[in-house]
Design a protein around this motif. Structure first.
Motif, PDB file in Angstrom:
ATOM      1  N   GLY A 160       1.038  -1.257  -0.090  1.00 44.62           N
ATOM      2  CA  GLY A 160      -0.161   0.238   0.023  1.00 44.62           C
ATOM      3  C   GLY A 160       0.784   0.926  -0.008  1.00 44.62           C
ATOM      4  N   ASP A 161       0.187   2.618  -0.358  1.00 50.27           N
ATOM      5  CA  ASP A 161       0.825   4.046   0.147  1.00 50.27           C
ATOM      6  C   ASP A 161       1.917   3.789   1.062  1.00 50.27           C
ATOM      7  OD1 ASP A 161       0.346   4.251  -2.167  1.00 50.27           O
ATOM      8  OD2 ASP A 161      -1.800   6.231  -2.540  1.00 50.27           O
ATOM      9  N   GLN A 162       1.290   4.277   2.270  1.00 50.94           N
ATOM     10  CA  GLN A 162       1.895   3.779   3.490  1.00 50.94           C
ATOM     11  C   GLN A 162       2.886   2.820   4.114  1.00 50.94           C
ATOM     12  OE1 GLN A 162      -0.518   2.854   6.687  1.00 50.94           O
ATOM     13  NE2 GLN A 162       0.581   4.331   8.098  1.00 50.94           N
ATOM     14  N   ASP A 163       3.411   1.671   3.130  1.00 57.40           N
ATOM     15  CA  ASP A 163       4.196   0.606   2.678  1.00 57.40           C
ATOM     16  C   ASP A 163       5.374   1.690   2.265  1.00 57.40           C
ATOM     17  OD1 ASP A 163       2.771  -1.175   4.961  1.00 57.40           O
ATOM     18  OD2 ASP A 163       1.989  -2.098   2.479  1.00 57.40           O
ATOM     19  N   ARG A 164       4.821   1.890   1.323  1.00 60.69           N
ATOM     20  CA  ARG A 164       5.690   2.289   0.330  1.00 60.69           C
ATOM     21  C   ARG A 164       7.106   4.105   0.599  1.00 60.69           C
ATOM     22  NH1 ARG A 164       1.891   1.142  -3.118  1.00 60.69           N
ATOM     23  NH2 ARG A 164       1.922   0.162  -4.210  1.00 60.69           N
ATOM     24  N   GLU A 165       5.928   4.598   1.344  1.00 61.13           N
ATOM     25  CA  GLU A 165       6.403   5.757   2.425  1.00 61.13           C
ATOM     26  C   GLU A 165       6.990   5.396   3.179  1.00 61.13           C
ATOM     27  OE1 GLU A 165       2.504   8.135   3.491  1.00 61.13           O
ATOM     28  OE2 GLU A 165       1.941   8.171   1.329  1.00 61.13           O
ATOM     29  N   ARG A 166       6.742   4.341   4.140  1.00 63.63           N
ATOM     30  CA  ARG A 166       7.487   3.759   5.362  1.00 63.63           C
ATOM     31  C   ARG A 166       8.883   3.678   5.248  1.00 63.63           C
ATOM     32  NH1 ARG A 166       2.776   0.906   8.894  1.00 63.63           N
ATOM     33  NH2 ARG A 166       3.024   0.015   6.979  1.00 63.63           N
ATOM     34  N   ALA A 167       8.766   2.389   3.744  1.00 64.05           N
ATOM     35  CA  ALA A 167      10.060   2.432   3.025  1.00 64.05           C
ATOM     36  C   ALA A 167      11.076   2.996   2.769  1.00 64.05           C
ATOM     37  CB  ALA A 167       9.667   1.555   2.516  1.00 64.05           C
ATOM     38  N   ALA A 168      10.168   4.635   2.262  1.00 63.19           N
ATOM     39  CA  ALA A 168      11.349   5.888   1.780  1.00 63.19           C
ATOM     40  C   ALA A 168      12.149   6.188   3.182  1.00 63.19           C
ATOM     41  CB  ALA A 168      10.147   6.018   1.056  1.00 63.19           C
ATOM     42  N   ALA A 169      10.834   6.567   3.434  1.00 62.26           N
ATOM     43  CA  ALA A 169      12.219   7.737   5.073  1.00 62.26           C
ATOM     44  C   ALA A 169      12.620   6.168   5.637  1.00 62.26           C
ATOM     45  CB  ALA A 169      10.335   8.066   5.902  1.00 62.26           C
ATOM     46  N   THR A 170      12.572   5.274   6.024  1.00 65.14           N
ATOM     47  CA  THR A 170      13.630   4.220   5.958  1.00 65.14           C
ATOM     48  C   THR A 170      14.813   4.321   5.053  1.00 65.14           C
ATOM     49  OG1 THR A 170      12.494   2.733   7.042  1.00 65.14           O
ATOM     50  CG2 THR A 170      14.158   1.653   6.734  1.00 65.14           C
ATOM     51  N   LEU A 171      15.144   4.754   4.385  1.00 63.47           N
ATOM     52  CA  LEU A 171      15.512   4.405   3.207  1.00 63.47           C
ATOM     53  C   LEU A 171      16.147   5.880   4.079  1.00 63.47           C
ATOM     54  CD1 LEU A 171      14.626   3.136  -0.574  1.00 63.47           C
ATOM     55  CD2 LEU A 171      16.801   2.174   1.477  1.00 63.47           C
ATOM     56  N   GLN A 172      15.654   6.950   3.629  1.00 62.54           N
ATOM     57  CA  GLN A 172      16.290   8.443   4.245  1.00 62.54           C
ATOM     58  C   GLN A 172      16.813   8.637   5.389  1.00 62.54           C
ATOM     59  OE1 GLN A 172      12.684  10.878   3.931  1.00 62.54           O
ATOM     60  NE2 GLN A 172      12.857  10.604   1.155  1.00 62.54           N
ATOM     61  N   GLU A 173      16.194   7.502   6.185  1.00 59.83           N
ATOM     62  CA  GLU A 173      16.764   7.452   7.335  1.00 59.83           C
ATOM     63  C   GLU A 173      18.341   7.115   7.190  1.00 59.83           C
ATOM     64  OE1 GLU A 173      18.160   8.239  11.133  1.00 59.83           O
ATOM     65  OE2 GLU A 173      16.124   9.338  10.228  1.00 59.83           O
ATOM     66  N   HIS A 174      18.864   6.038   6.416  1.00 60.58           N
ATOM     67  CA  HIS A 174      19.733   5.224   6.121  1.00 60.58           C
ATOM     68  C   HIS A 174      20.856   6.795   5.708  1.00 60.58           C
ATOM     69  CE1 HIS A 174      19.083   0.799   7.604  1.00 60.58           C
ATOM     70  NE2 HIS A 174      18.031   1.573   7.011  1.00 60.58           N
ATOM     71  N   TYR A 175      19.880   6.889   4.683  1.00 55.06           N
ATOM     72  CA  TYR A 175      21.071   8.091   3.372  1.00 55.06           C
ATOM     73  C   TYR A 175      21.795   8.786   4.933  1.00 55.06           C
ATOM     74  CZ  TYR A 175      22.585  11.716   1.210  1.00 55.06           C
ATOM     75  OH  TYR A 175      22.868  12.795  -0.147  1.00 55.06           O
ATOM     76  N   VAL A 176      20.759   9.477   6.120  1.00 50.25           N
ATOM     77  CA  VAL A 176      20.857  11.080   6.375  1.00 50.25           C
ATOM     78  C   VAL A 176      22.373   9.470   7.433  1.00 50.25           C
ATOM     79  CG1 VAL A 176      20.139  11.438   8.524  1.00 50.25           C
ATOM     80  CG2 VAL A 176      19.092  11.813   6.752  1.00 50.25           C
ATOM     81  N   ARG A 177      22.475   8.746   7.625  1.00 45.03           N
ATOM     82  CA  ARG A 177      23.141   8.049   8.785  1.00 45.03           C
ATOM     83  C   ARG A 177      24.246   7.101   7.927  1.00 45.03           C
ATOM     84  NH1 ARG A 177      19.871   4.556  13.035  1.00 45.03           N
ATOM     85  NH2 ARG A 177      18.590   6.174  14.014  1.00 45.03           N
ATOM     86  N   GLY A 178      24.488   7.658   6.033  1.00 43.36           N
ATOM     87  CA  GLY A 178      25.847   7.705   6.197  1.00 43.36           C
ATOM     88  C   GLY A 178      25.900   6.169   5.304  1.00 43.36           C
ATOM     89  N   ARG A 179      24.991   5.364   5.146  1.00 45.95           N
ATOM     90  CA  ARG A 179      25.044   3.756   5.071  1.00 45.95           C
ATOM     91  C   ARG A 179      24.191   4.092   3.262  1.00 45.95           C
ATOM     92  NH1 ARG A 179      21.820   2.890   9.658  1.00 45.95           N
ATOM     93  NH2 ARG A 179      23.456   2.282  11.474  1.00 45.95           N
TER      94      ARG A 179
END
Length: 136
Positions: free
Chosen positions: A7-26
């Motif tokens: 669902g859209d909510q699943d995609r948005e959570r996954a995108a937010a997770t990816l952004q968090e990994h980017y912010v943490r330098g992964r």
């Protein structure tokens, strides 16, 4: 076995997770762009898991941390309301008892009635504000 659709909510959570990994330098910017594209084009939850493959799980990656904190706040507010309401009921019973004894011994004077009214109204007002306050 049919795949679970994303669902859209699943995609948005996954995108937010990816952004968090980017912010943490992964992730590099290119990896972030590529994986985010895969997440937003994912049709199933398996596709989303594939886009997140190789990354460690974050504590609130799927919102459980936020949900737990919100649940704890609601429980604490409920416990507080229960405690103060029980305290208010005990206060009312004691005030009624004192009022009855005062009326039997001294009679009803305007000053006494106004005094009891004020003593009753202040905690009543405060408790009603507590009940009407929005949960944060």
């Amino acid at each position: 076995m049919s795949p679970m659709f994303a669902g859209d909510q699943d995609r948005e959570r996954a995108a937010a997770t990816l952004q968090e990994h980017y912010v943490r330098g992964r992730l590099t910017l290119e990896e972030l762009s590529y994986r985010t594209g895969r997440v937003f084009s994912a049709r199933s939850r398996a596709d989303i898991r594939t886009a997140l493959a190789g990354l460690p799980l974050l504590p609130s990656a799927f919102g459980f941390g936020d949900h737990g904190r919100a649940l704890a706040r609601v429980a604490a507010r409920g416990a507080m309301l229960l405690f103060f309401t029980a305290l208010y009921m005990i206060f009312n019973l004691l005030l009624l008892l004192v009022f009855a004894v005062t009326m039997l011994t001294h009679g009803a004077s305007a000053t006494t009635l106004v005094g009891f009214l004020v003593v009753w109204l202040i905690p009543t007002y405060l408790l009603s504000r507590l009940w009407r306050r929005k949960a944060t």
